[in-house]
Design a protein around this motif. Structure first.
Motif, PDB file in Angstrom:
ATOM      1  N   HIS A  32     -10.367  72.044  28.195  1.00 17.86           N
ATOM      2  CA  HIS A  32     -10.537  73.464  27.862  1.00 17.86           C
ATOM      3  C   HIS A  32     -11.113  73.542  26.452  1.00 17.86           C
ATOM      4  O   HIS A  32     -10.735  72.749  25.579  1.00 17.86           O
ATOM      5  CB  HIS A  32      -9.185  74.189  27.927  1.00 17.86           C
ATOM      6  CG  HIS A  32      -9.274  75.672  27.782  1.00 17.86           C
ATOM      7  ND1 HIS A  32      -9.429  76.295  26.561  1.00 17.86           N
ATOM      8  CD2 HIS A  32      -9.225  76.672  28.709  1.00 17.86           C
ATOM      9  CE1 HIS A  32      -9.485  77.610  26.751  1.00 17.86           C
ATOM     10  NE2 HIS A  32      -9.364  77.862  28.035  1.00 17.86           N
ATOM     11  N   PRO A  33     -12.035  74.484  26.181  1.00 19.19           N
ATOM     12  CA  PRO A  33     -12.688  74.510  24.868  1.00 19.19           C
ATOM     13  C   PRO A  33     -11.786  74.876  23.696  1.00 19.19           C
ATOM     14  O   PRO A  33     -12.231  74.824  22.549  1.00 19.19           O
ATOM     15  CB  PRO A  33     -13.805  75.552  25.053  1.00 19.19           C
ATOM     16  CG  PRO A  33     -13.377  76.395  26.206  1.00 19.19           C
ATOM     17  CD  PRO A  33     -12.623  75.471  27.104  1.00 19.19           C
ATOM     18  N   SER A  34     -10.527  75.211  23.947  1.00 13.83           N
ATOM     19  CA  SER A  34      -9.580  75.386  22.848  1.00 13.83           C
ATOM     20  C   SER A  34      -9.028  74.053  22.361  1.00 13.83           C
ATOM     21  O   SER A  34      -8.305  74.009  21.375  1.00 13.83           O
ATOM     22  CB  SER A  34      -8.420  76.293  23.282  1.00 13.83           C
ATOM     23  OG  SER A  34      -8.855  77.616  23.467  1.00 13.83           O
ATOM     24  N   PHE A  35      -9.369  72.982  23.063  1.00 13.29           N
ATOM     25  CA  PHE A  35      -8.906  71.642  22.712  1.00 13.29           C
ATOM     26  C   PHE A  35     -10.098  70.833  22.201  1.00 13.29           C
ATOM     27  O   PHE A  35     -11.076  70.623  22.923  1.00 13.29           O
ATOM     28  CB  PHE A  35      -8.271  70.967  23.924  1.00 13.29           C
ATOM     29  CG  PHE A  35      -6.975  71.598  24.348  1.00 13.29           C
ATOM     30  CD1 PHE A  35      -5.771  70.954  24.120  1.00 13.29           C
ATOM     31  CD2 PHE A  35      -6.959  72.845  24.949  1.00 13.29           C
ATOM     32  CE1 PHE A  35      -4.572  71.540  24.493  1.00 13.29           C
ATOM     33  CE2 PHE A  35      -5.768  73.448  25.324  1.00 13.29           C
ATOM     34  CZ  PHE A  35      -4.566  72.793  25.093  1.00 13.29           C
ATOM     35  N   GLY A  36     -10.012  70.389  20.950  1.00 14.36           N
ATOM     36  CA  GLY A  36     -11.131  69.697  20.318  1.00 14.36           C
ATOM     37  C   GLY A  36     -11.596  68.486  21.083  1.00 14.36           C
ATOM     38  O   GLY A  36     -12.797  68.189  21.154  1.00 14.36           O
ATOM     39  N   ALA A  37     -10.663  67.752  21.690  1.00 15.82           N
ATOM     40  CA  ALA A  37     -11.032  66.554  22.440  1.00 15.82           C
ATOM     41  C   ALA A  37     -11.968  66.895  23.592  1.00 15.82           C
ATOM     42  O   ALA A  37     -12.924  66.164  23.876  1.00 15.82           O
ATOM     43  CB  ALA A  37      -9.771  65.873  22.975  1.00 15.82           C
ATOM     44  N   ALA A  38     -11.699  68.018  24.259  1.00 17.43           N
ATOM     45  CA  ALA A  38     -12.544  68.429  25.389  1.00 17.43           C
ATOM     46  C   ALA A  38     -13.961  68.730  24.919  1.00 17.43           C
ATOM     47  O   ALA A  38     -14.947  68.347  25.568  1.00 17.43           O
ATOM     48  CB  ALA A  38     -11.940  69.648  26.083  1.00 17.43           C
ATOM     49  N   ILE A  39     -14.080  69.415  23.785  1.00 15.84           N
ATOM     50  CA  ILE A  39     -15.407  69.752  23.266  1.00 15.84           C
ATOM     51  C   ILE A  39     -16.201  68.489  22.942  1.00 15.84           C
ATOM     52  O   ILE A  39     -17.364  68.341  23.337  1.00 15.84           O
ATOM     53  CB  ILE A  39     -15.290  70.654  22.022  1.00 15.84           C
ATOM     54  CG1 ILE A  39     -14.818  72.064  22.426  1.00 15.84           C
ATOM     55  CG2 ILE A  39     -16.625  70.735  21.278  1.00 15.84           C
ATOM     56  CD1 ILE A  39     -14.652  73.017  21.269  1.00 15.84           C
ATOM     57  N   ALA A 273     -20.722  76.841  26.298  1.00 19.14           N
ATOM     58  CA  ALA A 273     -21.325  76.954  27.634  1.00 19.14           C
ATOM     59  C   ALA A 273     -21.225  75.652  28.418  1.00 19.14           C
ATOM     60  O   ALA A 273     -21.610  75.602  29.589  1.00 19.14           O
ATOM     61  CB  ALA A 273     -22.796  77.361  27.507  1.00 19.14           C
ATOM     62  N   LEU A 274     -20.692  74.593  27.801  1.00 16.65           N
ATOM     63  CA  LEU A 274     -20.539  73.324  28.510  1.00 16.65           C
ATOM     64  C   LEU A 274     -19.588  73.492  29.698  1.00 16.65           C
ATOM     65  O   LEU A 274     -18.755  74.406  29.721  1.00 16.65           O
ATOM     66  CB  LEU A 274     -20.007  72.249  27.554  1.00 16.65           C
ATOM     67  CG  LEU A 274     -20.942  71.872  26.397  1.00 16.65           C
ATOM     68  CD1 LEU A 274     -20.212  70.982  25.399  1.00 16.65           C
ATOM     69  CD2 LEU A 274     -22.195  71.180  26.906  1.00 16.65           C
ATOM     70  N   GLU A 275     -19.712  72.594  30.654  1.00 14.67           N
ATOM     71  CA  GLU A 275     -18.916  72.715  31.882  1.00 14.67           C
ATOM     72  C   GLU A 275     -17.515  72.125  31.680  1.00 14.67           C
ATOM     73  O   GLU A 275     -17.320  70.913  31.720  1.00 14.67           O
ATOM     74  CB  GLU A 275     -19.632  72.007  33.032  1.00 14.67           C
ATOM     75  CG  GLU A 275     -20.917  72.688  33.460  1.00 14.67           C
ATOM     76  CD  GLU A 275     -20.670  74.064  34.063  1.00 14.67           C
ATOM     77  OE1 GLU A 275     -19.629  74.243  34.734  1.00 14.67           O
ATOM     78  OE2 GLU A 275     -21.513  74.956  33.860  1.00 14.67           O
ATOM     79  N   TYR A 276     -16.567  72.990  31.434  1.00  9.95           N
ATOM     80  CA  TYR A 276     -15.165  72.590  31.286  1.00  9.95           C
ATOM     81  C   TYR A 276     -14.405  72.931  32.566  1.00  9.95           C
ATOM     82  O   TYR A 276     -14.687  73.929  33.228  1.00  9.95           O
ATOM     83  CB  TYR A 276     -14.505  73.326  30.119  1.00  9.95           C
ATOM     84  CG  TYR A 276     -15.186  73.143  28.785  1.00  9.95           C
ATOM     85  CD1 TYR A 276     -14.907  72.048  27.979  1.00  9.95           C
ATOM     86  CD2 TYR A 276     -16.095  74.092  28.319  1.00  9.95           C
ATOM     87  CE1 TYR A 276     -15.536  71.884  26.745  1.00  9.95           C
ATOM     88  CE2 TYR A 276     -16.733  73.940  27.095  1.00  9.95           C
ATOM     89  CZ  TYR A 276     -16.449  72.832  26.309  1.00  9.95           C
ATOM     90  OH  TYR A 276     -17.067  72.676  25.097  1.00  9.95           O
ATOM     91  N   MET A 277     -13.397  72.147  32.866  1.00  8.19           N
ATOM     92  CA  MET A 277     -12.524  72.463  33.997  1.00  8.19           C
ATOM     93  C   MET A 277     -11.582  73.620  33.659  1.00  8.19           C
ATOM     94  O   MET A 277     -11.018  74.242  34.552  1.00  8.19           O
ATOM     95  CB  MET A 277     -11.711  71.225  34.394  1.00  8.19           C
ATOM     96  CG  MET A 277     -12.562  70.051  34.862  1.00  8.19           C
ATOM     97  SD  MET A 277     -13.521  70.409  36.337  1.00  8.19           S
ATOM     98  CE  MET A 277     -12.235  70.494  37.565  1.00  8.19           C
ATOM     99  N   ARG A 278     -11.389  73.864  32.356  1.00  9.37           N
ATOM    100  CA  ARG A 278     -10.581  74.984  31.856  1.00  9.37           C
ATOM    101  C   ARG A 278      -9.124  74.887  32.307  1.00  9.37           C
ATOM    102  O   ARG A 278      -8.461  75.913  32.547  1.00  9.37           O
ATOM    103  CB  ARG A 278     -11.182  76.328  32.254  1.00  9.37           C
ATOM    104  CG  ARG A 278     -12.633  76.528  31.822  1.00  9.37           C
ATOM    105  CD  ARG A 278     -13.084  77.962  32.009  1.00  9.37           C
ATOM    106  NE  ARG A 278     -12.343  78.853  31.121  1.00  9.37           N
ATOM    107  CZ  ARG A 278     -12.659  79.086  29.849  1.00  9.37           C
ATOM    108  NH1 ARG A 278     -13.727  78.509  29.312  1.00  9.37           N
ATOM    109  NH2 ARG A 278     -11.928  79.890  29.115  1.00  9.37           N
TER     110      ARG A 278
END
Length: 641
Positions: A32-39, A273-278
């Motif tokens: 999720h984009p609230s998590f730096g690792a995901a970004i 806009a990247l594809e996150y599973m969220r």
């Protein structure tokens, strides 16, 4: 679209014999984009790199770290969204009971000082593999720093972790540049040119145009030198004006390059806009999921950076003082995506950032000249160049409210009330009260004593009272009964018992009893922490009183909750030590009654919602006998903070 591989089988199913990078994280895997690792991982994936995710590995052996084999380019290491020590310990240094970034909130799935432990365990498994550390824990410990938990100055985490390179700040520019440099065949020890990075060298001749900080061994012996060193770091956090900093250790020179520039609007838009599973990885479902996602899953990040610059906040060191924001189209596109999530109930939980109502740079000058080194935008009074406007934010919120399936758009990020009250256009203030809060608004005056506010970098009490008065005027005009929940801090540098009594008297006058009290927490990377350790104000080198003993801290907390019977003895002791025995008696101005009278005869004040109906209007938080909204309590708000 799928989650990144978390084991060798999933990696091989993609046709990979090994990854380019293994991302090692102290948090559970949440995409999720609230998590730096995901970004960071999704950004690398977009640039063609193969990433495997190693969440919360067992650090007692090397087995987990060898799960994917040796990566082609290196290991990326982060403790997670929060410093591991803050995540594990309260300000009283007691072990916390819950880890919101672990399955089911379970504690014990990451080590203390996770970046150091992970880095050394990787080095044990693979002697020569590049190790790049980043995230909040590494970013705020990039040079020598005061460590509250050890109560001593520690070395740069780059040295203690055994890593080759440290990337500080938000990291998008740096990680792509580093990955491409490694992919092109540049040895990791030759990657010394990336802004927003810290490296180690023994060759001073390769460093240009730098500021030499005091030697590590010297600041161990001198708090004055530490204060001076911290101030050099503090004044070199802007991407436009900062110089290279060099800190000498026995065996290494640790070199901090100037910060990477903040992402521009188009860059931010592309990141989100990247594809996150969220969501969290499905392996955690049987364990109760990951609690940390509950507040952010249906929240929207609209900006980064903060020119509020509170002295107890590390944002200046991590995100910087220059605000950058996403476009309306980017935020609306994300909102229109989340409304179709099966769990969405019609409520967007937040639209904000470090400070919700900052949507643009503080002034036009910052774009060309950077943030000022020797002055702040809002403290002690607003700069004449400050662009005070909520117009863009108001327009964004109006658009979000119009999206089908959206019932309500909340603002739960901090509102900077001084910036709000300085805005002559009251459109946002009116719409905030009418549409974007649910019965109560949290704000952070933090204290009311001028001596303490000066050390905090917060505006005076008069500014807060102007805000409170206007808040109630607007709500009355709208026919709405909504309250304020003020956050207050005890034991900040500059706060002695005299100042703590001042705050207690203020709480008496407004009829408010805080349900929870937050002691100042000295974390790496803040001006207030430097004051705490050195008992000096690094800006002026003047002495600062710092409450350090657990007993005095307990007295300061008790004064803020003087109505509670269990605090009676501490309050009595504090008032006597402060020479304020005039506040023990029967007068309406007294805080407690004499010892001979039972504590039960005092009104304990069950929560922060019950207030004296005769309290002065500017400070009154809510009317007496009014019940709080059912779904959102003060306790929940404090958890959010």
């Amino acid at each position: 679209m799928a989650f990144l591989p978390i084991n060798r089988k999933e990696m091989e199913e993609r046709g990979w014999d090994r990854p380019d990078f293994v991302y090692v994280c102290g948090d559970a895997y949440v995409d999720h984009p609230s998590f730096g690792a995901a970004i960071i991982c999704r950004l690398l994936e977009k640039h063609g790199f193969k990433i495997c995710f190693l969440a919360q590995p067992d650090w007692r052996t090397t087995e987990d770290f060898m799960r994917f084999g040796c990566p082609r380019l290196g290991f990326l290491v982060s403790s997670g969204n929060i410093d591991s020590m803050v995540n594990h310990y309260t300000v009283a240094k007691k072990r916390r009971q819950k880890d919101y970034y672990s399955p089911g909130g379970k504690m014990g799935l990451r080590p203390d000082r996770a970046v150091i432990v992970y880095g050394n365990k990787i080095r044990e498994a693979y002697k020569n593999v590049p190790i790049i550390i980043g995230g909040v824990e590494a970013s705020l410990r990039r040079l020598s720093h005061y460590d509250y938990w050890d109560n001593k100055i520690r070395r740069s985490v780059l040295l203690d972790s055994g890593a080759d390179l440290l990337l500080y700040g938000m990291g998008e520019h740096q990680i792509v540049e580093t990955a491409e440099a490694l992919d092109s065949g540049i040895p990791v020890n030759e990657i010394t040119f990336i802004k927003g990075s810290v490296y180690k060298t023994k060759d001073e001749g390769r460093i240009y145009d730098f500021i030499r900080l005091p030697k590590y061994n010297d600041i161990l012996k001198s708090k004055t030198l530490f204060a001076k060193s911290f101030m050099e770091q503090y004044e070199n956090t802007d991407a436009v004006t900062a110089k290279t900093l060099v800190e000498e250790y026995d065996e290494w020179l640790v070199v901090q390059n100037p910060p990477s520039p903040p992402l521009k609007t188009k860059e931010l838009d592309s990141v989100y806009a990247l594809e996150y599973m969220r969501d969290y990885h499905p392996i955690y479902k049987s364990e109760g999921g990951i609690p940390a996602i509950e507040e952010v899953k249906f929240s929207l990040i609209s900006s980064r950076g903060c020119f509020g610059n509170c002295n107890f906040c590390a944002l200046a060191f991590h995100q910087g003082r220059v605000v950058s924001s996403r476009s309306h189209n980017s935020i609306l596109a994300e909102a229109e995506k989340i409304v179709w999530d099966p769990d969405f109930k019609g409520y967007i939980h937040d639209v904000g950032g470090p400070t919700a109502n900052f949507r643009h740079a503080a002034c036009k000058k910052q774009e060309e000249h950077g943030a000022c080194k020797n002055r702040q935008c809002l403290f002690p009074s607003p700069c004449k160049n400050l662009d005070i406007s909520h117009t863009d934010y108001t327009k964004l919120l109006r658009k979000l409210r119009e999206i089908p399936r959206v019932k309500k758009v909340f603002i739960r990020s901090g509102i900077r009330y001084d910036y709000l009250i300085y805005d002559k256009d009251t459109a946002f203030f009116n719409e905030l009260c009418k549409y974007h809060i649910s019965g109560q608004l949290k704000v952070a005056p933090e204290h009311i004593s001028p001596a303490v506010l000066n050390k905090m970098g917060k505006p005076g009490r008069d500014v807060y009272e102007r805000f409170v008065k206007k808040y109630y005027e607007i709500n009355k005009k709208l026919g709405m009964e909504q309250y304020l929940v003020p956050y207050l801090m005890s034991s900040h540098p500059g706060s002695g018992l005299k100042e703590a009594v001042e705050l207690a008297e203020y709480l008496r006058d407004i009829g408010h009893t805080p349900e929870q009290v937050q002691d100042f927490y000295p974390t790496p990377g803040t001006l207030s922490t430097a004051m705490y350790y050195t008992e000096l104000d690094p800006r002026t080198m003047e002495k600062v009183y710092v409450p350090k003993s657990p007993h005095e801290k307990a007295m300061q907390r008790a004064l803020m909750q003087y109505r509670m019977p269990q605090n009676r003895e501490l309050v009595t002791e504090a008032l006597k030590k402060a020479g304020r025995e005039d506040l023990i008696g029967f007068d309406k101005k007294c805080l407690i009654r004499p010892r001979a009278f039972s504590a039960e005869k005092q009104s304990p004040g069950k929560s922060g919602f019950r207030h004296d109906k005769n309290a002065k209007a500017p400070g009154r938080q809510s009317p007496k006998n009014s019940a709080p909204p059912k779904k959102k309590t003060i306790r929940n708000i404090h958890k959010k903070k």
